[in-house]
Design a protein around this motif. Structure first.
Motif, PDB file in Angstrom:
ATOM      1  N   GLY A 179       0.814  -1.207   0.000  1.00 52.57           N
ATOM      2  CA  GLY A 179       0.000   0.000   0.000  1.00 52.57           C
ATOM      3  C   GLY A 179       0.847   1.257   0.000  1.00 52.57           C
ATOM      4  N   LYS A 180       0.213   2.372   0.324  1.00 48.14           N
ATOM      5  CA  LYS A 180       0.870   3.670   0.179  1.00 48.14           C
ATOM      6  C   LYS A 180       2.030   3.865   1.144  1.00 48.14           C
ATOM      7  CE  LYS A 180      -2.235   6.284   3.229  1.00 48.14           C
ATOM      8  NZ  LYS A 180      -3.153   7.444   3.317  1.00 48.14           N
ATOM      9  N   ASN A 181       2.077   3.079   2.221  1.00 48.43           N
ATOM     10  CA  ASN A 181       3.170   3.209   3.194  1.00 48.43           C
ATOM     11  C   ASN A 181       4.216   2.112   3.054  1.00 48.43           C
ATOM     12  OD1 ASN A 181       2.097   5.538   4.681  1.00 48.43           O
ATOM     13  ND2 ASN A 181       0.475   4.129   5.287  1.00 48.43           N
ATOM     14  N   ALA A 182       4.239   1.459   1.886  1.00 45.12           N
ATOM     15  CA  ALA A 182       5.144   0.321   1.688  1.00 45.12           C
ATOM     16  C   ALA A 182       6.409   0.680   0.923  1.00 45.12           C
ATOM     17  CB  ALA A 182       4.410  -0.796   0.952  1.00 45.12           C
ATOM     18  N   ALA A 183       6.607   1.949   0.588  1.00 40.99           N
ATOM     19  CA  ALA A 183       7.774   2.321  -0.206  1.00 40.99           C
ATOM     20  C   ALA A 183       9.061   2.076   0.573  1.00 40.99           C
ATOM     21  CB  ALA A 183       7.685   3.783  -0.619  1.00 40.99           C
ATOM     22  N   ALA A 184      10.079   1.605  -0.116  1.00 42.27           N
ATOM     23  CA  ALA A 184      11.398   1.410   0.490  1.00 42.27           C
ATOM     24  C   ALA A 184      12.067   2.773   0.695  1.00 42.27           C
ATOM     25  CB  ALA A 184      12.240   0.509  -0.393  1.00 42.27           C
ATOM     26  N   PRO A 185      12.915   2.941   1.716  1.00 38.13           N
ATOM     27  CA  PRO A 185      13.281   1.910   2.688  1.00 38.13           C
ATOM     28  C   PRO A 185      12.194   1.758   3.758  1.00 38.13           C
ATOM     29  CG  PRO A 185      14.456   3.937   3.182  1.00 38.13           C
ATOM     30  CD  PRO A 185      13.680   4.188   1.915  1.00 38.13           C
ATOM     31  N   ARG A 186      11.790   0.505   3.996  1.00 36.03           N
ATOM     32  CA  ARG A 186      10.760   0.234   4.988  1.00 36.03           C
ATOM     33  C   ARG A 186      11.400  -0.018   6.353  1.00 36.03           C
ATOM     34  NH1 ARG A 186       8.760  -2.300   0.308  1.00 36.03           N
ATOM     35  NH2 ARG A 186      10.223  -4.003   0.616  1.00 36.03           N
ATOM     36  N   PRO A 187      10.691   0.331   7.423  1.00 34.62           N
ATOM     37  CA  PRO A 187      11.163  -0.100   8.741  1.00 34.62           C
ATOM     38  C   PRO A 187      11.019  -1.615   8.852  1.00 34.62           C
ATOM     39  CG  PRO A 187       8.974   0.842   8.905  1.00 34.62           C
ATOM     40  CD  PRO A 187       9.419   1.067   7.487  1.00 34.62           C
ATOM     41  N   MET A 188      11.590  -2.205   9.869  1.00 30.38           N
ATOM     42  CA  MET A 188      11.433  -3.635  10.095  1.00 30.38           C
ATOM     43  C   MET A 188       9.963  -3.941  10.374  1.00 30.38           C
ATOM     44  SD  MET A 188      14.866  -4.440  12.348  1.00 30.38           S
ATOM     45  CE  MET A 188      14.787  -6.233  12.173  1.00 30.38           C
ATOM     46  N   LEU A 189       9.488  -5.049   9.810  1.00 31.15           N
ATOM     47  CA  LEU A 189       8.073  -5.402   9.871  1.00 31.15           C
ATOM     48  C   LEU A 189       7.900  -6.809  10.419  1.00 31.15           C
ATOM     49  CD1 LEU A 189       7.299  -4.008   6.336  1.00 31.15           C
ATOM     50  CD2 LEU A 189       6.246  -3.105   8.416  1.00 31.15           C
ATOM     51  N   GLY A 190       6.811  -7.014  11.169  1.00 28.43           N
ATOM     52  CA  GLY A 190       6.519  -8.321  11.734  1.00 28.43           C
ATOM     53  C   GLY A 190       5.185  -8.854  11.272  1.00 28.43           C
ATOM     54  N   VAL A 191       4.557  -9.712  12.087  1.00 30.16           N
ATOM     55  CA  VAL A 191       3.360 -10.428  11.662  1.00 30.16           C
ATOM     56  C   VAL A 191       2.205  -9.507  11.320  1.00 30.16           C
ATOM     57  CG1 VAL A 191       3.899 -12.583  12.849  1.00 30.16           C
ATOM     58  CG2 VAL A 191       2.617 -10.812  14.056  1.00 30.16           C
ATOM     59  N   SER A 192       2.133  -8.334  11.949  1.00 23.80           N
ATOM     60  CA  SER A 192       0.989  -7.454  11.696  1.00 23.80           C
ATOM     61  C   SER A 192       1.031  -6.825  10.312  1.00 23.80           C
ATOM     62  CB  SER A 192       0.922  -6.344  12.750  1.00 23.80           C
ATOM     63  OG  SER A 192       1.875  -5.328  12.498  1.00 23.80           O
ATOM     64  N   GLY A 193       2.218  -6.795   9.671  1.00 20.15           N
ATOM     65  CA  GLY A 193       2.356  -6.166   8.371  1.00 20.15           C
ATOM     66  C   GLY A 193       2.536  -4.661   8.434  1.00 20.15           C
ATOM     67  N   PHE A 194       2.556  -4.088   9.643  1.00 23.20           N
ATOM     68  CA  PHE A 194       2.703  -2.645   9.818  1.00 23.20           C
ATOM     69  C   PHE A 194       3.752  -2.361  10.885  1.00 23.20           C
ATOM     70  CE2 PHE A 194      -1.650  -3.059   8.245  1.00 23.20           C
ATOM     71  CZ  PHE A 194      -1.698  -2.088   7.246  1.00 23.20           C
ATOM     72  N   SER A 195       4.402  -1.205  10.777  1.00 24.74           N
ATOM     73  CA  SER A 195       5.263  -0.679  11.827  1.00 24.74           C
ATOM     74  C   SER A 195       4.915   0.786  12.044  1.00 24.74           C
ATOM     75  CB  SER A 195       6.743  -0.793  11.437  1.00 24.74           C
ATOM     76  OG  SER A 195       7.195  -2.125  11.530  1.00 24.74           O
ATOM     77  N   MET A 196       5.090   1.220  13.274  1.00 18.68           N
ATOM     78  CA  MET A 196       4.909   2.628  13.635  1.00 18.68           C
ATOM     79  C   MET A 196       6.222   3.162  14.185  1.00 18.68           C
ATOM     80  SD  MET A 196       1.817   3.789  13.133  1.00 18.68           S
ATOM     81  CE  MET A 196       0.166   3.175  12.808  1.00 18.68           C
ATOM     82  N   VAL A 197       6.719   4.242  13.609  1.00 18.37           N
ATOM     83  CA  VAL A 197       7.967   4.854  14.054  1.00 18.37           C
ATOM     84  C   VAL A 197       7.644   6.222  14.647  1.00 18.37           C
ATOM     85  CG1 VAL A 197      10.286   5.578  13.401  1.00 18.37           C
ATOM     86  CG2 VAL A 197       9.189   3.664  12.196  1.00 18.37           C
ATOM     87  N   SER A 198       8.033   6.440  15.907  1.00 17.67           N
ATOM     88  CA  SER A 198       7.776   7.748  16.528  1.00 17.67           C
ATOM     89  C   SER A 198       8.686   8.794  15.885  1.00 17.67           C
ATOM     90  CB  SER A 198       8.024   7.674  18.036  1.00 17.67           C
ATOM     91  OG  SER A 198       9.368   7.337  18.308  1.00 17.67           O
ATOM     92  N   ASN A 199       8.118   9.931  15.533  1.00 16.61           N
ATOM     93  CA  ASN A 199       8.935  10.996  14.946  1.00 16.61           C
ATOM     94  C   ASN A 199       8.959  12.252  15.803  1.00 16.61           C
ATOM     95  OD1 ASN A 199       6.505  12.436  14.220  1.00 16.61           O
ATOM     96  ND2 ASN A 199       6.338  11.130  12.404  1.00 16.61           N
ATOM     97  N   ARG A 200       8.465  12.126  17.028  1.00 17.05           N
ATOM     98  CA  ARG A 200       8.589  13.218  18.004  1.00 17.05           C
ATOM     99  C   ARG A 200       8.513  12.617  19.401  1.00 17.05           C
ATOM    100  NH1 ARG A 200       3.927  14.216  20.646  1.00 17.05           N
ATOM    101  NH2 ARG A 200       1.905  13.968  19.612  1.00 17.05           N
ATOM    102  N   PRO A 201       9.046  13.302  20.402  1.00 17.28           N
ATOM    103  CA  PRO A 201       8.925  12.804  21.772  1.00 17.28           C
ATOM    104  C   PRO A 201       7.464  12.766  22.211  1.00 17.28           C
ATOM    105  CG  PRO A 201      10.563  14.566  21.618  1.00 17.28           C
ATOM    106  CD  PRO A 201       9.814  14.551  20.327  1.00 17.28           C
ATOM    107  N   ASN A 202       7.163  11.808  23.071  1.00 15.31           N
ATOM    108  CA  ASN A 202       5.845  11.710  23.704  1.00 15.31           C
ATOM    109  C   ASN A 202       4.700  11.470  22.726  1.00 15.31           C
ATOM    110  OD1 ASN A 202       7.257  14.277  25.567  1.00 15.31           O
ATOM    111  ND2 ASN A 202       6.869  12.263  26.446  1.00 15.31           N
ATOM    112  N   ALA A 203       4.992  10.800  21.619  1.00 10.03           N
ATOM    113  CA  ALA A 203       3.917  10.314  20.757  1.00 10.03           C
ATOM    114  C   ALA A 203       3.192   9.192  21.505  1.00 10.03           C
ATOM    115  CB  ALA A 203       4.487   9.793  19.441  1.00 10.03           C
ATOM    116  N   THR A 204       1.865   9.174  21.417  1.00 12.46           N
ATOM    117  CA  THR A 204       1.082   8.260  22.246  1.00 12.46           C
ATOM    118  C   THR A 204       0.159   7.369  21.423  1.00 12.46           C
ATOM    119  OG1 THR A 204      -0.708   9.865  22.549  1.00 12.46           O
ATOM    120  CG2 THR A 204       1.091   9.900  24.161  1.00 12.46           C
TER     121      THR A 204
END
Length: 440
Positions: free
Chosen positions: A116-141
């Motif tokens: 999908g639209k968030n699959a462009a390389a370079p991708r973060p490491m991915l596991g069974v869920s097929g998605f990763s979330m990377v924090s881009n600021r402190p205190n993301a919740t």
């Protein structure tokens, strides 16, 4: 033939030769391979042992939770609730369905995906869920809240990519005093951390300390006497080849943390709706990804679901594989015989498969090839196999399910409404019950 990556070829080389395999015939086969699961379910029904964890990995049929949600309800009504199970962290896309729980998240997260639209390389490491979330600021919740007492939990698991600068997250249950999970490590590697509490909770919130922390999945479980957990992790529009973009180390760590008792593999519809289907590449991917899951899970039994009946009016898919399409509706006399364009490039998602000008309903020939290959591979590898199309009622059933007075499928002739999900769950569980009775 498409190029086969060396790692996939290596997994495929470990597989048994077809000449040594048993034939897979009928709507179900090799169900005896699920005997370890049946034994655990029997114990769970008596109120003993840990919850039985079923992990289903697939496409939109899995992500939408119409079928898996109905199956979860059925199993938990019988055996007891063991929690909501594994989910993609946060809310990875608009319309994300988390039946039984509600996920929210703040701004400050960058999404990665296998497709999908968030699959462009370079991708973060991915596991069974097929998605990763990377924090881009402190205190993301992020928060996960139970919608009823049935999905309250006393064990929370968070899987992330640890490293020297990963830091940690603060974790708060029901808004109480927070605790901390630390993902600091001398090297970059997957790490799953868990918190078990004395009493069940209705919500959990996390707060990432530093930018750059990558989350791969999270899960909630309920301890006690038996019960069942059914985790559904799916990526809308994806194929099994996209699951191959996940990372071995992440999958292995998550399998150790989530300890599934059975893996259900449910891909095939999107492969069958691709503009041009390569059966050799698909079979290689199917064999290698099954072998990969067997290896990374430590030999957990796998149930392979054949692709369900699905139809389209998109004339471009009539020639997406050799052979004739499955005709389910007569063409109007004024329509000329359609042909597939030679320049078809972008894969239409099944949800949009009927966006082309209206023509007669048919099943793409590639979808029949997918089912044939799935059955052959199940026989060769000795996998439990369930023929979804046959159990629906056979070819062209999707037409009847859409056109009923109370439809069981959506008007795209691909996806299931809640009533259709309940019927599929009932049919699948009836076959599992019969196999369980035969195993005694």
């Amino acid at each position: 033939m498409k190029h086969v990556p060396p790692l996939i070829a290596a997994f495929a080389a470990l597989l048994p030769m077809p000449a040594l395999a048993a034939r897979c015939a009928g709507p179900v086969c090799n169900m005896e391979r699920l005997s370890p699961v049946f034994a655990k379910l029997a114990t769970a029904r008596r109120g003993g042992g840990p919850a039985v964890h079923i992990l289903q990995i697939g496409d939109s049929h899995t992500a939408g939770d119409a079928v898996t949600g109905a199956w979860r309800d059925l199993l938990q009504a019988r055996y007891g609730a063991g929690g909501r199970g594994v989910l993609a962290p946060g809310k990875p896309y608009d319309g994300y369905i988390t039946r039984g729980v509600t996920a929210t998240m703040s701004t400050g997260w960058t999404i990665g995906a296998t497709f999908g639209k968030n699959a462009a390389a370079p991708r973060p490491m991915l596991g069974v869920s097929g998605f990763s979330m990377v924090s881009n600021r402190p205190n993301a919740t992020m928060t996960l809240r139970s919608d009823s007492s049935a999905t309250m939990f006393d064990r929370f698991v968070l899987c992330a990519i640890a490293g020297p600068n990963a830091g940690g997250v603060t974790v708060s249950f029901d808004g109480a005093e927070p605790s901390r999970l630390d993902f600091t490590a001398p090297d970059v590697r997957p790490m799953c951390r868990s918190i078990t509490t004395d009493t069940p909770h209705a919500s959990v919130g996390i707060d990432a300390e530093f930018p750059g922390l990558t989350l791969t999945s999270w899960a909630t479980f309920r301890g006690g006497n038996g019960g069942v957990v059914l985790s559904n992790v799916g990526v809308v529009g994806s194929q099994l080849q996209h699951f191959a973009r996940t990372d071995d180390m992440v999958i292995s760590e998550e399998m150790n943390a989530y300890t599934p008792d059975m893996i259900v593999l449910a891909f095939g519809t999107n492969e069958g709706f691709s503009p041009k289907f390569d059966p050799v590449a698909y079979e290689t991917t199917l064999r290698s990804q099954i072998a990969r899951l067997q290896h990374l899970s430590g030999g957990v039994p796998i149930l392979l679901l054949g692709a369900p009946d699905a139809l389209t009016r998109n004339a471009a898919l009539r020639g997406n594989a050799p052979g004739l399409p499955l005709e389910c509706e007569a063409a109007p006399a004024f329509l000329a015989p359609p042909t597939a364009p030679s320049n078809a490039m972008a894969q239409p998602l099944p949800g949009n498969a009927n966006a082309a000008p209206k023509g007669p309903l048919f099943g793409p020939p590639a979808l029949a090839d997918v089912r044939r290959i799935q059955r052959q591979v199940a026989g060769d590898m000795g996998l439990a196999y369930w023929d979804w199309q046959a159990r629906m009622g056979g070819p062209c059933t999707a037409r009847d399910w859409v056109q009923r007075p109370v439809p069981l499928m959506r008007g795209d002739y691909v996806h299931f409404k809640s009533g259709g999900g309940q019927e599929i769950a009932r049919l699948l569980q009836a076959d599992l019950d019969a196999a369980m009775a035969n195993a005694r």
